[in-house]
Scaffold this motif. Structure first.
Motif, PDB file in Angstrom:
ATOM      1  N   PHE A 256      27.243  75.416  75.153  1.00 25.88           N
ATOM      2  CA  PHE A 256      25.813  75.214  75.353  1.00 25.88           C
ATOM      3  C   PHE A 256      25.356  75.910  76.634  1.00 25.88           C
ATOM      4  O   PHE A 256      26.156  76.347  77.450  1.00 25.88           O
ATOM      5  CB  PHE A 256      25.485  73.717  75.459  1.00 25.88           C
ATOM      6  N   GLU A 257      24.033  75.977  76.827  1.00 29.25           N
ATOM      7  CA  GLU A 257      23.446  76.489  78.063  1.00 29.25           C
ATOM      8  C   GLU A 257      23.633  75.455  79.170  1.00 29.25           C
ATOM      9  O   GLU A 257      23.345  74.271  78.990  1.00 29.25           O
ATOM     10  CB  GLU A 257      21.954  76.743  77.855  1.00 29.25           C
ATOM     11  N   VAL A 258      24.121  75.903  80.340  1.00 29.57           N
ATOM     12  CA  VAL A 258      24.307  74.995  81.479  1.00 29.57           C
ATOM     13  C   VAL A 258      22.980  74.848  82.217  1.00 29.57           C
ATOM     14  O   VAL A 258      22.325  75.832  82.549  1.00 29.57           O
ATOM     15  CB  VAL A 258      25.402  75.511  82.441  1.00 29.57           C
ATOM     16  N   MET A 259      22.588  73.597  82.484  1.00 28.96           N
ATOM     17  CA  MET A 259      21.304  73.318  83.123  1.00 28.96           C
ATOM     18  C   MET A 259      21.511  72.533  84.409  1.00 28.96           C
ATOM     19  O   MET A 259      22.568  71.937  84.637  1.00 28.96           O
ATOM     20  CB  MET A 259      20.394  72.526  82.181  1.00 28.96           C
ATOM     21  N   THR A 260      20.474  72.530  85.236  1.00 31.99           N
ATOM     22  CA  THR A 260      20.515  71.741  86.466  1.00 31.99           C
ATOM     23  C   THR A 260      19.126  71.204  86.751  1.00 31.99           C
ATOM     24  O   THR A 260      18.114  71.772  86.321  1.00 31.99           O
ATOM     25  CB  THR A 260      21.034  72.580  87.653  1.00 31.99           C
ATOM     26  N   SER A 261      19.066  70.107  87.490  1.00 28.53           N
ATOM     27  CA  SER A 261      17.797  69.452  87.804  1.00 28.53           C
ATOM     28  C   SER A 261      17.291  69.946  89.152  1.00 28.53           C
ATOM     29  O   SER A 261      17.962  69.802  90.161  1.00 28.53           O
ATOM     30  CB  SER A 261      17.994  67.930  87.835  1.00 28.53           C
ATOM     31  N   ALA A 262      16.116  70.567  89.150  1.00 31.55           N
ATOM     32  CA  ALA A 262      15.506  71.096  90.371  1.00 31.55           C
ATOM     33  C   ALA A 262      14.163  70.419  90.599  1.00 31.55           C
ATOM     34  O   ALA A 262      13.646  69.715  89.731  1.00 31.55           O
ATOM     35  CB  ALA A 262      15.323  72.605  90.242  1.00 31.55           C
ATOM     36  N   ARG A 263      13.593  70.649  91.770  1.00 29.71           N
ATOM     37  CA  ARG A 263      12.282  70.066  92.071  1.00 29.71           C
ATOM     38  C   ARG A 263      11.234  70.501  91.057  1.00 29.71           C
ATOM     39  O   ARG A 263      10.326  69.751  90.720  1.00 29.71           O
ATOM     40  CB  ARG A 263      11.830  70.476  93.479  1.00 29.71           C
ATOM     41  N   SER A 264      11.375  71.727  90.584  1.00 33.69           N
ATOM     42  CA  SER A 264      10.391  72.264  89.650  1.00 33.69           C
ATOM     43  C   SER A 264      10.615  71.796  88.220  1.00 33.69           C
ATOM     44  O   SER A 264       9.789  72.041  87.350  1.00 33.69           O
ATOM     45  CB  SER A 264      10.425  73.797  89.693  1.00 33.69           C
ATOM     46  N   GLY A 265      11.744  71.137  87.965  1.00 27.42           N
ATOM     47  CA  GLY A 265      12.048  70.673  86.626  1.00 27.42           C
ATOM     48  C   GLY A 265      13.456  71.057  86.226  1.00 27.42           C
ATOM     49  O   GLY A 265      14.228  71.593  87.020  1.00 27.42           O
ATOM     50  N   LEU A 266      13.802  70.798  84.976  1.00 27.15           N
ATOM     51  CA  LEU A 266      15.122  71.152  84.470  1.00 27.15           C
ATOM     52  C   LEU A 266      15.145  72.652  84.182  1.00 27.15           C
ATOM     53  O   LEU A 266      14.271  73.175  83.492  1.00 27.15           O
ATOM     54  CB  LEU A 266      15.434  70.365  83.200  1.00 27.15           C
ATOM     55  N   VAL A 267      16.131  73.365  84.730  1.00 28.39           N
ATOM     56  CA  VAL A 267      16.188  74.815  84.609  1.00 28.39           C
ATOM     57  C   VAL A 267      17.582  75.248  84.184  1.00 28.39           C
ATOM     58  O   VAL A 267      18.552  74.504  84.331  1.00 28.39           O
ATOM     59  CB  VAL A 267      15.829  75.517  85.937  1.00 28.39           C
ATOM     60  N   ARG A 304      15.947  60.458  97.356  1.00 22.80           N
ATOM     61  CA  ARG A 304      14.884  60.954  96.473  1.00 22.80           C
ATOM     62  C   ARG A 304      15.530  61.512  95.214  1.00 22.80           C
ATOM     63  O   ARG A 304      16.355  62.415  95.291  1.00 22.80           O
ATOM     64  CB  ARG A 304      14.063  62.048  97.157  1.00 22.80           C
ATOM     65  N   PHE A 305      15.165  60.972  94.069  1.00 22.35           N
ATOM     66  CA  PHE A 305      15.771  61.380  92.809  1.00 22.35           C
ATOM     67  C   PHE A 305      14.710  62.049  91.947  1.00 22.35           C
ATOM     68  O   PHE A 305      13.634  61.490  91.735  1.00 22.35           O
ATOM     69  CB  PHE A 305      16.374  60.176  92.084  1.00 22.35           C
ATOM     70  N   PHE A 306      15.001  63.249  91.456  1.00 25.97           N
ATOM     71  CA  PHE A 306      14.040  63.987  90.653  1.00 25.97           C
ATOM     72  C   PHE A 306      14.389  63.829  89.170  1.00 25.97           C
ATOM     73  O   PHE A 306      15.420  64.306  88.709  1.00 25.97           O
ATOM     74  CB  PHE A 306      14.026  65.455  91.058  1.00 25.97           C
ATOM     75  N   PHE A 307      13.534  63.137  88.465  1.00 23.83           N
ATOM     76  CA  PHE A 307      13.740  62.890  87.040  1.00 23.83           C
ATOM     77  C   PHE A 307      13.059  64.007  86.263  1.00 23.83           C
ATOM     78  O   PHE A 307      11.841  64.184  86.355  1.00 23.83           O
ATOM     79  CB  PHE A 307      13.160  61.525  86.654  1.00 23.83           C
ATOM     80  N   ASN A 308      13.849  64.763  85.491  1.00 22.42           N
ATOM     81  CA  ASN A 308      13.326  65.952  84.824  1.00 22.42           C
ATOM     82  C   ASN A 308      13.556  65.895  83.320  1.00 22.42           C
ATOM     83  O   ASN A 308      14.610  65.458  82.856  1.00 22.42           O
ATOM     84  CB  ASN A 308      13.994  67.212  85.384  1.00 22.42           C
ATOM     85  N   GLU A 309      12.570  66.377  82.581  1.00 20.64           N
ATOM     86  CA  GLU A 309      12.646  66.387  81.126  1.00 20.64           C
ATOM     87  C   GLU A 309      13.102  67.761  80.633  1.00 20.64           C
ATOM     88  O   GLU A 309      12.704  68.790  81.191  1.00 20.64           O
ATOM     89  CB  GLU A 309      11.274  66.070  80.533  1.00 20.64           C
ATOM     90  N   ASN A 310      13.952  67.763  79.613  1.00 20.28           N
ATOM     91  CA  ASN A 310      14.399  69.009  79.012  1.00 20.28           C
ATOM     92  C   ASN A 310      13.310  69.534  78.076  1.00 20.28           C
ATOM     93  O   ASN A 310      13.220  69.152  76.921  1.00 20.28           O
ATOM     94  CB  ASN A 310      15.705  68.797  78.244  1.00 20.28           C
ATOM     95  N   LYS A 311      12.482  70.438  78.615  1.00 24.85           N
ATOM     96  CA  LYS A 311      11.390  71.014  77.828  1.00 24.85           C
ATOM     97  C   LYS A 311      11.698  72.442  77.399  1.00 24.85           C
ATOM     98  O   LYS A 311      10.816  73.141  76.917  1.00 24.85           O
ATOM     99  CB  LYS A 311      10.098  71.013  78.660  1.00 24.85           C
ATOM    100  N   LEU A 312      12.946  72.873  77.569  1.00 27.32           N
ATOM    101  CA  LEU A 312      13.301  74.258  77.277  1.00 27.32           C
ATOM    102  C   LEU A 312      13.460  74.536  75.788  1.00 27.32           C
ATOM    103  O   LEU A 312      13.611  75.678  75.382  1.00 27.32           O
ATOM    104  CB  LEU A 312      14.586  74.633  78.023  1.00 27.32           C
ATOM    105  N   GLY A 313      13.446  73.473  74.986  1.00 25.68           N
ATOM    106  CA  GLY A 313      13.543  73.665  73.542  1.00 25.68           C
ATOM    107  C   GLY A 313      14.938  73.979  73.052  1.00 25.68           C
ATOM    108  O   GLY A 313      15.111  74.404  71.904  1.00 25.68           O
TER     109      GLY A 313
END
Length: 420
Positions: A256-267, A304-313
């Motif tokens: 799968f694609e490896v992702m990480t949680s950033a301030r701007s969102g899941l990338v 501070r915890f950044f909760f990010n949604e997987n919107k990359l499809g």
């Protein structure tokens, strides 16, 4: 503007470009001078004595330039503090390499710490250096590269005047320096105005959230949309009753694609990091995150915890430090923004000192107020539209900054190798 570039041959037949890639038409063909900074500036060591009061003492900030010094830092005896006049430059020799230098633009004289370096430009008509030109040039790549490798010391590099004085410059005449500085300053004005617009939108969102969500210790918001004015009140529930963990794992990062949680969102991790940041420990087993599922890095350095949604499809994988879950019968966006507004409370449930941890189990024990799903979605849609506007205006700000950077690369005379 003209884009012609003259060259001169140095030893070993290496050619250096000695004119900018871009010039204003009225200056095309005019010669330029090769100098060092010491040829067109002079250091000032003028002391205060008993001339100015402590209220005139200033410091230098990388972001804000010359700003009032905190009273607790000012010495009781300011006789040895250095005098700074309009258009003079001041910097802390231990912080120049991170950009803490500024030109004083006020009309009244000020003071800086005796440890600071102060210098001024020589303003001769055809052989000087315009202070606004230097103020723009200090933001260039050539300046940054020079100060990065200059100075004395080990852990904390000290860059004194004699160090920076060796900076090589290729200078046009004063009139062209002024034209370049005016051009770049006009872009700075546009950047500052756009930055204020972005900041105003972010401030508006914070204020709106403070009214759309209950304050800590309260269960009802101060503002509700008209269609929900007479709806039932928000109810406090344990978060474990509204979230559902996703437990499936993958043992291969190639799947799968490896992702990480950033301030701007899941990338995508490869888009966020320049090098591979996947550790061997992470390779033991990745958490799979399908589209529209939430995650966060359970370890935080500042609570501070950044909760990010997987919107990359796409279905991806995240480190084992990232719990994966979804909101049951509700809005992911609402959930993330609600947690953001209550982040101090969320932080209280984390454990650890230097590096705090908030597991999904600990998150589930938090009790927060929730409205019905339809009202959640209405709030989420409102905040999403505002986020989209902020993103659009931020892109405009980034474009202006990129435009200025491109102008600087073309307008400033530079020395670089070119093909013979």
């Amino acid at each position: 503007m003209s884009s012609k570039t003259k060259t001169t041959t140095m030893k070993n037949d290496v050619k250096l470009a000695l004119t900018p890639k871009l010039r204003f038409p009225e200056f095309c063909g005019q010669t330029m001078r090769e100098v060092e900074l010491k040829d067109v500036t002079v250091e000032s060591t003028t002391r205060n004595g008993e001339t100015l009061a402590a209220t005139a003492v200033m410091g230098v900030s990388k972001v804000d330039g010359i700003v009032p010094m905190e009273e607790r830092i000012i010495s009781s005896d300011i006789a040895r503090y250095k005098l700074v006049r309009k258009d003079w430059f001041a910097y802390n020799p231990m912080r120049l390499n991170i950009g803490s230098i500024a030109r004083w633009q006020g009309e009244s004289d000020i003071l800086v710490s005796p440890d600071y370096i102060v210098f001024r430009c020589l303003n001769e008509a055809d052989s000087g250096l315009h202070p606004t030109f230097l103020d723009q040039f200090r933001r260039s790549t050539a300046w940054q590269e020079f100060v990065k490798h200059g100075g004395d010391g080990g852990v904390r590099v000290r860059i004194y005047y004699e160090d920076i004085a060796r900076l090589p410059l290729i200078l046009p005449r004063m009139a062209e320096q002024q034209k370049i500085a005016d051009c770049l300053t006009s872009v700075d004005v546009l950047i500052a105005a756009q930055a204020r617009k972005v900041d105003a939108l972010k401030t508006h969102k914070i204020g709106l959230m403070q009214r759309l969500f209950p304050r800590e210790g309260e269960s009802q918001p101060r503002l509700r949309f008209p269609e929900f004015q007479n709806a039932e009140e928000w109810k406090e529930v344990l978060l474990k009753s509204v979230i559902e963990e996703f437990r499936e794992k993958s043992t291969s990062q190639d799947e799968f694609e490896v992702m990480t949680s950033a301030r701007s969102g899941l990338v995508r991790q490869r888009d966020y990091y320049d090098n591979d940041r996947i550790t061997e420990r992470d390779n033991i087993g990745f958490n799979i995150i399908p589209p529209n599922y939430l995650t966060y890095r359970s370890r935080s350095d500042n609570r501070r915890f950044f909760f990010n949604e997987n919107k990359l499809g796409i279905t991806g994988i995240v480190s084992t430090y990232y719990p994966v879950f979804r909101v049951v019968d509700g809005s992911n966006k609402f959930f993330v923004e609600l947690l953001s507004s209550f982040w101090r409370m969320v932080g209280k449930y984390s454990v650890g000192t230097s590096q705090t941890v908030l597991s999904l189990n600990q998150l589930g024990r938090i009790k927060l107020p929730f409205p019905r799903p339809t009202e959640q979605q209405r709030i989420a849609d409102c905040l999403t539209s505002l986020d989209d506007l902020i993103a659009t205006e931020t892109e405009k700000l980034d474009a202006l900054k990129a435009h200025k950077k491109g102008l600087m690369q073309q307008l400033f005379p530079f020395a670089e190798e070119v093909e013979a």
